[in-house]
Design an enzyme around this catalytic site. Structure first.
Site, mmCIF file in Angstrom:
data_model
loop_
_atom_site.group_PDB
_atom_site.id
_atom_site.type_symbol
_atom_site.label_atom_id
_atom_site.label_comp_id
_atom_site.label_asym_id
_atom_site.label_seq_id
_atom_site.Cartn_x
_atom_site.Cartn_y
_atom_site.Cartn_z
ATOM 1 N N SER A 186 22.664 -54.414 25.787
ATOM 2 C CA SER A 186 23.255 -55.608 24.998
ATOM 3 C C SER A 186 23.609 -56.735 26.346
ATOM 4 C CB SER A 186 24.321 -55.376 24.181
ATOM 5 O OG SER A 186 25.525 -54.916 24.965
ATOM 6 N N LYS A 222 29.617 -62.107 29.727
ATOM 7 C CA LYS A 222 28.968 -61.790 28.406
ATOM 8 C C LYS A 222 29.568 -62.574 27.013
ATOM 9 C CE LYS A 222 27.306 -57.239 26.206
ATOM 10 N NZ LYS A 222 27.032 -55.968 26.069
ATOM 11 N N SER A 259 24.426 -50.228 27.747
ATOM 12 C CA SER A 259 24.091 -51.896 27.824
ATOM 13 C C SER A 259 24.454 -52.738 29.368
ATOM 14 C CB SER A 259 25.148 -52.282 26.955
ATOM 15 O OG SER A 259 24.766 -52.386 25.609
#
Lengths: 435, 435
Positions: A150, A80, A174
């Site tokens: 996210s 990420k 997330s």
């Protein structure tokens, strides 16, 4: 695009690891197949913030030359893009960090590299994994819908079989919500069990590094690497196990598909010989979602104040909102939130110790339209409780998109929970079909 | 070395700030004076891990040209060398990070620069602010003794008037104990109120960024910058205030000088019209020091595992000890430690709310010989309780070295505690004499 009926990109991490270990495939061949899948799919999906095919192939070749360092050697892992990488930019989906090149790998990435994993590229995220700009990523099952946030790109890249493994983070929902939206397996480990150094901070009390995979066994591969706590003794069957179904204090937020998924999961466990009972959380747990928000905003003030001082009005208003404490939360409210969370942790652990696992919704329903990250309301409580949570896919909503259920348990029992999940997952008929 | 009777290096941060603001001095002149002091004193003291005089002077000149951004503009601030700086190395006193150059300032440093502070250089630390190698720094009052650890260089540099302000960190007793040993003022803020991004992680539950100064007003300057919580209303006198004297569950570790300092401080407060009573902590607080160790080692496993995987035997054995959990702490013990701490936080806040401040020892006694960082046993409890702690100097031990006392209070009341400390500090006859 591979015309092969059995392309390597289809392999789970465990399957690919076995073939690499047996010398049946090379990391380079696996990487090339994954890159072909990305080239085919990502123009529409937009899971990747940074991916340099030449760099990936060079790194894979290098790993193929080295003595194998273990089961992760040569396996592609996505990261990420708010987790630092020394060989790739880390931009947080923030205009202020465009082209930013960290000088050091984040601790979680350092561990991956030490184990010989192939750090593949960086995946799209909500800005600073917090607020601000949405990720541009679509849902692999319907590009008009979100993959969640996210950890948008990591969930989508794994669910769409670009890579078998990906790191993400969870502060609210997330990791687990995008897993539910995309039909991926995900683990949010117990708080503080994976080093978060080099991952952007939002809330010290809440931020947790976790990962995505296409099987529970694959989740376990990284649990080994990071030395997660708990007893990993195999659980061959759910027969005789005891499960709780927890509708959670936020049940009113759920859509019919999440309610049905939970009921169906409970039914299948019972049919397989498990004992399944309802677990109603005590009334004080009703305060956890508001407590989560106070901690998020209170610690978000701490986290974003330096960026607000440095970048001023150029910083997205969402972060200046936190820095300036525009919601007006008081220190007393923050302390009360900390203490409620602490008391509920003690109480939940005591309740959950009576079960082999607690089932609860992973999201209000299937993925929502557009690029909004979706509502984390079904996840925030568990993040705040610091417990391990696994998303198990297997169900579908009215538009044919995935719906998962969460399996959770007491703090620091992660390996036991993964072992239980190995037995539970097949009963939920996971969606292994790749579009 | 300055022959001037009133060299600028003697100024506290507040004094220098007022002169800078009035245009009476320049940042360059202040920096040159501080550099002269360093050149005179540091060959024996060894407070600095990195200091580039030319870079400092250039940066000071640059600040002198800019419009003033506030009270910190042009003020020299030292940074502990486990907090990242983009323009200087950050080496953690670790052979594995020799010459390491971060690509980004730590959040706390970013805030300093945004306010126009002059980031002066990097100060010596215990390896990774944790264990391993000791800092080489001596005590300004007796170079054969320690300045304490892990914030060894920051405490010594401020106490010895090289710079008026310095950042440090505390996980056990790494801010308050060196402050006591060196005769500096220090603030360990409430947990999670200063962003710890870019500071090496040891324990997420315990790590706290704080700072050193030569007056309480100077501590307050950085409390403004970081927006610490609580009410900063002035407290003109201790008359009518209510203080508790807490001998702490670790009282048996104290030497006579720390016992006498605490009794003397209590006596002076009473003589000045404050009410002073004894506070005995409930029996469960006896478990806090062992709980601190479990959390330190449990979260230390998380923090150092990636470094152990990456560097193997080259890493200091202390850190491999943590990574391998050689002490054999169980997840159940770690959870019990978390929960005991949480319950004691609630209970201590309730007790402390009945007072304007709680006095307790800052260290077992005066600075110990050699370079051992000293025993953090008087500080660990307060770090684990997440409360703000201020070291107030003023007393001396049998060898003429400084002995301080700690002032503490409920979580997130930092500004109120600083305001109270303004009134308390002069009563303790602080050692403002610089050798």
């Amino acid at each position: 695009m591979s015309a092969d009926a059995h392309p390597l990109w289809r392999l789970t991490a465990s399957e690919a690891s076995a073939r690499l270990q047996a010398g049946l495939i090379t990391s380079e061949a696996l990487a090339r197949s994954c890159l072909a899948r990305v080239a085919d799919r990502d123009p529409a999906l937009k899971a990747w913030a940074y991916l340099d095919a030449d760099h990936v192939i060079r790194a894979a070749r290098e790993l193929d030359k080295q003595p194998r360092r273990g089961p992760l050697h040569g396996l592609p892992v996505a990261v990420k893009d708010m987790i630092d990488t020394a060989d790739m930019p880390t931009c947080h989906n923030s205009p202020q960090f465009e082209g930013h090149r960290p000088s050091l790998d984040a601790a979680a990435v350092m561990a991956l590299r030490a184990a010989g994993a192939l750090v593949f590229g960086k995946t799209e995220t909500t800005e600073f994994a917090a607020a601000g700009r949405n990720a541009p990523t679509g849902n692999p099952h319907d590009p008009s819908r979100t993959s969640g946030g996210s950890s948008a790109g990591s969930a989508a890249a794994v669910a769409d079989s670009h890579v078998p493994l990906a790191l993400g983070t969870q502060t609210g929902g997330s990791l687990i919500r995008p897993a539910s939206f995309c039909g991926a397996y995900a683990l949010k480990p117990s708080w503080s069990t994976v080093c978060r150094e080099g991952a952007k901070i939002y809330s010290v009390t809440l931020d947790t590094i976790g990962w995505y995979a296409r099987s529970v066994a694959d989740l376990d591969l990284l649990a080994d690497l990071y030395g997660l706590p708990g007893t990993p003794a195999p659980v061959p069957t759910v027969k005789g196990l005891r499960f709780a179904v927890c509708r959670s204090p936020e049940w009113d937020w759920t859509e019919p598909e999440s309610r049905e998924a939970l009921a169906e999961a409970a039914g299948r466990l019972a049919a397989a010989g498990a004992e399944v009972v309802d677990l109603d959380l005590p009334e004080r747990f009703d305060g956890l979602t508001p407590a989560h928000k106070r901690i998020l905003y209170g610690e978000g003030r701490t986290a974003f104040l330096p960026l607000a001082l440095r970048f001023g009005d150029a910083l997205h208003d969402d972060f200046r909102n936190r820095a300036e404490n525009r919601e007006g939360f008081t220190p007393e409210e923050l302390v009360a939130a900390y203490d409620l969370a602490a008391l509920c942790r003690i109480e939940f652990d005591a309740l959950a110790r009576g079960f082999d696992g607690v089932l609860t919704p992973s999201a209000p329903g299937e993925a929502v339209p557009d690029r909004h990250p979706g509502n984390p309301v079904m996840n925030q409580i568990w993040t705040l409780l610091h417990v391990p949570v696994i998303n198990l896919p297997g169900f579908k909503g009215p538009n044919g998109l995935p719906v998962g259920v969460s399996l959770t348990g007491p703090r620091l029992t992660d390996r036991r929970l993964l072992a239980v999940a190995v037995a539970v997952a097949p009963l939920l008929l996971p969606q292994t079909d790749v579009p």
